[in-house]
Design a protein around this motif. Sequence first.
Motif, PDB file in Angstrom:
ATOM      1  N   PHE A  17       1.848  -7.438  62.835  1.00  0.00           N
ATOM      2  CA  PHE A  17       1.801  -7.224  61.390  1.00  0.00           C
ATOM      3  C   PHE A  17       1.465  -5.748  61.178  1.00  0.00           C
ATOM      4  CE2 PHE A  17      -0.646  -7.827  57.228  1.00  0.00           C
ATOM      5  CZ  PHE A  17       0.496  -8.038  56.466  1.00  0.00           C
ATOM      6  N   PHE A  18       2.105  -5.154  60.180  1.00  0.00           N
ATOM      7  CA  PHE A  18       1.950  -3.697  60.020  1.00  0.00           C
ATOM      8  C   PHE A  18       0.492  -3.283  59.871  1.00  0.00           C
ATOM      9  CE2 PHE A  18       1.084  -2.615  55.496  1.00  0.00           C
ATOM     10  CZ  PHE A  18       1.133  -3.877  54.926  1.00  0.00           C
ATOM     11  N   ARG A  19      -0.296  -4.128  59.199  1.00  0.00           N
ATOM     12  CA  ARG A  19      -1.677  -3.752  58.889  1.00  0.00           C
ATOM     13  C   ARG A  19      -2.677  -4.180  59.972  1.00  0.00           C
ATOM     14  NH1 ARG A  19      -2.652  -5.527  53.191  1.00  0.00           N
ATOM     15  NH2 ARG A  19      -1.897  -3.536  52.429  1.00  0.00           N
ATOM     16  N   SER A  20      -2.241  -4.991  60.928  1.00  0.00           N
ATOM     17  CA  SER A  20      -3.131  -5.452  61.986  1.00  0.00           C
ATOM     18  C   SER A  20      -3.495  -4.299  62.917  1.00  0.00           C
ATOM     19  CB  SER A  20      -2.429  -6.567  62.786  1.00  0.00           C
ATOM     20  OG  SER A  20      -2.819  -6.533  64.149  1.00  0.00           O
ATOM     21  N   GLY A  21      -4.786  -4.041  63.036  1.00  0.00           N
ATOM     22  CA  GLY A  21      -5.246  -2.952  63.894  1.00  0.00           C
ATOM     23  C   GLY A  21      -4.910  -3.180  65.357  1.00  0.00           C
ATOM     24  N   VAL A  51       2.189   8.847  65.018  1.00  0.00           N
ATOM     25  CA  VAL A  51       2.777   8.820  63.664  1.00  0.00           C
ATOM     26  C   VAL A  51       3.712   7.629  63.509  1.00  0.00           C
ATOM     27  CG1 VAL A  51       4.270  10.073  62.049  1.00  0.00           C
ATOM     28  CG2 VAL A  51       2.564  11.332  63.405  1.00  0.00           C
ATOM     29  N   ALA A  52       4.576   7.425  64.506  1.00  0.00           N
ATOM     30  CA  ALA A  52       5.579   6.355  64.424  1.00  0.00           C
ATOM     31  C   ALA A  52       4.937   4.969  64.378  1.00  0.00           C
ATOM     32  CB  ALA A  52       6.536   6.443  65.609  1.00  0.00           C
ATOM     33  N   ALA A  53       3.728   4.852  64.925  1.00  0.00           N
ATOM     34  CA  ALA A  53       3.052   3.554  64.996  1.00  0.00           C
ATOM     35  C   ALA A  53       2.240   3.234  63.741  1.00  0.00           C
ATOM     36  CB  ALA A  53       2.123   3.531  66.213  1.00  0.00           C
ATOM     37  N   GLN A  93       6.021   0.993  59.345  1.00  0.00           N
ATOM     38  CA  GLN A  93       6.583  -0.224  59.936  1.00  0.00           C
ATOM     39  C   GLN A  93       7.541  -0.901  58.960  1.00  0.00           C
ATOM     40  OE1 GLN A  93       5.916  -0.271  63.140  1.00  0.00           O
ATOM     41  NE2 GLN A  93       4.742   1.534  62.508  1.00  0.00           N
ATOM     42  N   PRO A  94       8.520  -1.639  59.516  1.00  0.00           N
ATOM     43  CA  PRO A  94       9.513  -2.282  58.638  1.00  0.00           C
ATOM     44  C   PRO A  94       8.896  -3.289  57.664  1.00  0.00           C
ATOM     45  CG  PRO A  94       9.943  -2.783  60.991  1.00  0.00           C
ATOM     46  CD  PRO A  94       8.838  -1.793  60.943  1.00  0.00           C
ATOM     47  N   ASP A  95       7.766  -3.891  58.039  1.00  0.00           N
ATOM     48  CA  ASP A  95       7.151  -4.898  57.166  1.00  0.00           C
ATOM     49  C   ASP A  95       6.084  -4.318  56.235  1.00  0.00           C
ATOM     50  OD1 ASP A  95       5.549  -4.364  59.379  1.00  0.00           O
ATOM     51  OD2 ASP A  95       4.722  -6.382  59.494  1.00  0.00           O
ATOM     52  N   ALA A  96       5.955  -2.991  56.183  1.00  0.00           N
ATOM     53  CA  ALA A  96       4.929  -2.383  55.318  1.00  0.00           C
ATOM     54  C   ALA A  96       5.193  -2.752  53.857  1.00  0.00           C
ATOM     55  CB  ALA A  96       4.943  -0.864  55.477  1.00  0.00           C
ATOM     56  N   GLN A 146      10.313  -5.789  66.465  1.00  0.00           N
ATOM     57  CA  GLN A 146       9.119  -6.405  65.887  1.00  0.00           C
ATOM     58  C   GLN A 146       9.462  -7.648  65.082  1.00  0.00           C
ATOM     59  OE1 GLN A 146       5.907  -3.878  64.381  1.00  0.00           O
ATOM     60  NE2 GLN A 146       7.262  -2.119  64.567  1.00  0.00           N
ATOM     61  N   THR A 147       8.567  -8.633  65.170  1.00  0.00           N
ATOM     62  CA  THR A 147       8.610  -9.771  64.256  1.00  0.00           C
ATOM     63  C   THR A 147       7.288  -9.756  63.494  1.00  0.00           C
ATOM     64  OG1 THR A 147       9.947 -11.055  65.804  1.00  0.00           O
ATOM     65  CG2 THR A 147       8.826 -12.286  64.059  1.00  0.00           C
ATOM     66  N   SER A 148       7.367  -9.918  62.187  1.00  0.00           N
ATOM     67  CA  SER A 148       6.186  -9.742  61.344  1.00  0.00           C
ATOM     68  C   SER A 148       5.614 -11.086  60.871  1.00  0.00           C
ATOM     69  CB  SER A 148       6.583  -8.888  60.132  1.00  0.00           C
ATOM     70  OG  SER A 148       5.522  -8.825  59.225  1.00  0.00           O
TER      71      SER A 148
END
Lengths: 210, 210
Positions: free
Chosen positions: B6-10, B199-201, B206-209, B28-30
Motif C-alpha cells: 500500500f502506498f502509505r504503508s511504511g 524518490v521513486a519509492a 506510487q500508482p495507488d497514491a 505492485q498490487t495495492s
Amino acid sequence: MRLHGFFRSGASYRVRIALGMKGIPFEQTSYMLRRGDQKQPGYVALNPQGLVPTLELDDGTLMTQSIAILEWLEETHPEPAMLPKDPMQRARVRAFALAIACDIHPVQNIGVLNAVKALGHTEPEANEWARRVNSEGLDACEKMLAGVKGPFCFGDKPTMADICLVPQLVNARRFHADTSNWPRLLEAEAACNALPYFVAAAPERQPDAE
Amino acid sequence: MRLHGFFRSGASYRVRIALGMKGIPFEQTSYMLRRGDQKQPGYVALNPQGLVPTLELDDGTLMTQSIAILEWLEETHPEPAMLPKDPMQRARVRAFALAIACDIHPVQNIGVLNAVKALGHTEPEANEWARRVNSEGLDACEKMLAGVKGPFCFGDKPTMADICLVPQLVNARRFHADTSNWPRLLEAEAACNALPYFVAAAPERQPDAE
C-alpha cells in the motif's frame, strides 16, 4: 559479557537462550521494569530507548535490540547455527521471528500497557489488550508453520524462530491466552524445552526471579 | 516480482526503497488498509498475518516481514550493500532499523489505532497515541546517532537504518510529531531523498497514491 535485562522480559529471554546456545558465559544486571528502572538516567545512558536488554561486551561495547544481538552472535559465533544456510529458508525463519519481535512483543509490552492505562483503562482491560495481541499474533504464527515439518519451528534444529517463540508463549500464558489452537507451536516449545540452554534461560531460573 | 502493499504503508515503502537500491524491477498490487483489504481471505492466504507487504517472486514464492525481505535481498543481491561488512557495525545498523521496525512502526499502525478506538477513544485520541509513539521513538533514534558521522545514519552510504528511517519520518509528520528535535535524522533523510531510488519509492509516487 554482561546482559542488562530482566527475568520476565521476553527480549532478554531471547538473548539468554542465544548466549546459552552459543556456549557464551555471561553475567546479568537486573532492571525492575514495573518500577521503571529501565527509564532511569544511568540505564538510558547505556540504551537511549530505555528498553531491555542491552548486551555489554568485556571491552565496554554496548549492543541493543535483541534481534540485532542474535544476528551479531550468529555472525561472530556461527556454530551451532540459529539460521539455515539457504537464503530463502533464512527468510522464512526470520519472518517468523519478526512476526513475534515486531508485531506481538512490542504491542503488549509494559510501555504499551501503561499507555492503555494512561487512557483511563483498568489493569484488567490492559491485560485483555495483551491477551488479544498474543492470541491473534500467535494464531498467525501457527498458520505460518502449516505444512512445515517439526519438531522445532523449522525442522530438526532450533532456529531464531524458536528463540523468539518460547519466550512469547510464556507471555501468552501469563495473559491467559488460549494455547489450545497452537498444536504446532506447542510441539516446537516442547522440543526446545528439552534442551539444557533453553531450560537455563527460563525466567524462573534467573537470579532476579520473583 | 510483485509487491503486495500500500502506498502509505511504511513497511511496504521500506521494501520499495530496497528493491530500487538493488535495481530490481517489480510490479505492485495495492490493498486499501483502511477498508481492511489486507484482512480479506484472498490476501490472508498469501500472508497469514494479514499485514502488508508480501513479496511474491516470479515462481510464486511468498515472502513476508519487511526486515526479513531486506535481509534476503542483501544476501541474494549483495551490491550495493545495505549493511556494512564489520559485524559490530552491522549490529549498530540493525539495532537502529529494529528500533523503528519493532518499537515504533507496529505500535502506531492501523491495527493498533483501531484497537485504541475500539476501547472507546476518538480518532484524534488515536492520532495523539500515534504522534506520541513516533515522537518518543524517534527521540531515541536521534540519540542512537549521537557522535556517528553522517550524512546518512551511519556514514557516507545509505543502509538498512536509512531505509527504515525515511518512511517513519513520513509517518511522524502525518501524525504531527515535532521534527525539530531531530537534526541528525533530518540530515540523513535529506541525503536519502537526493537519491533517485528513494524518490521513486515515496508514497506520493506510487500508482495507488490518493
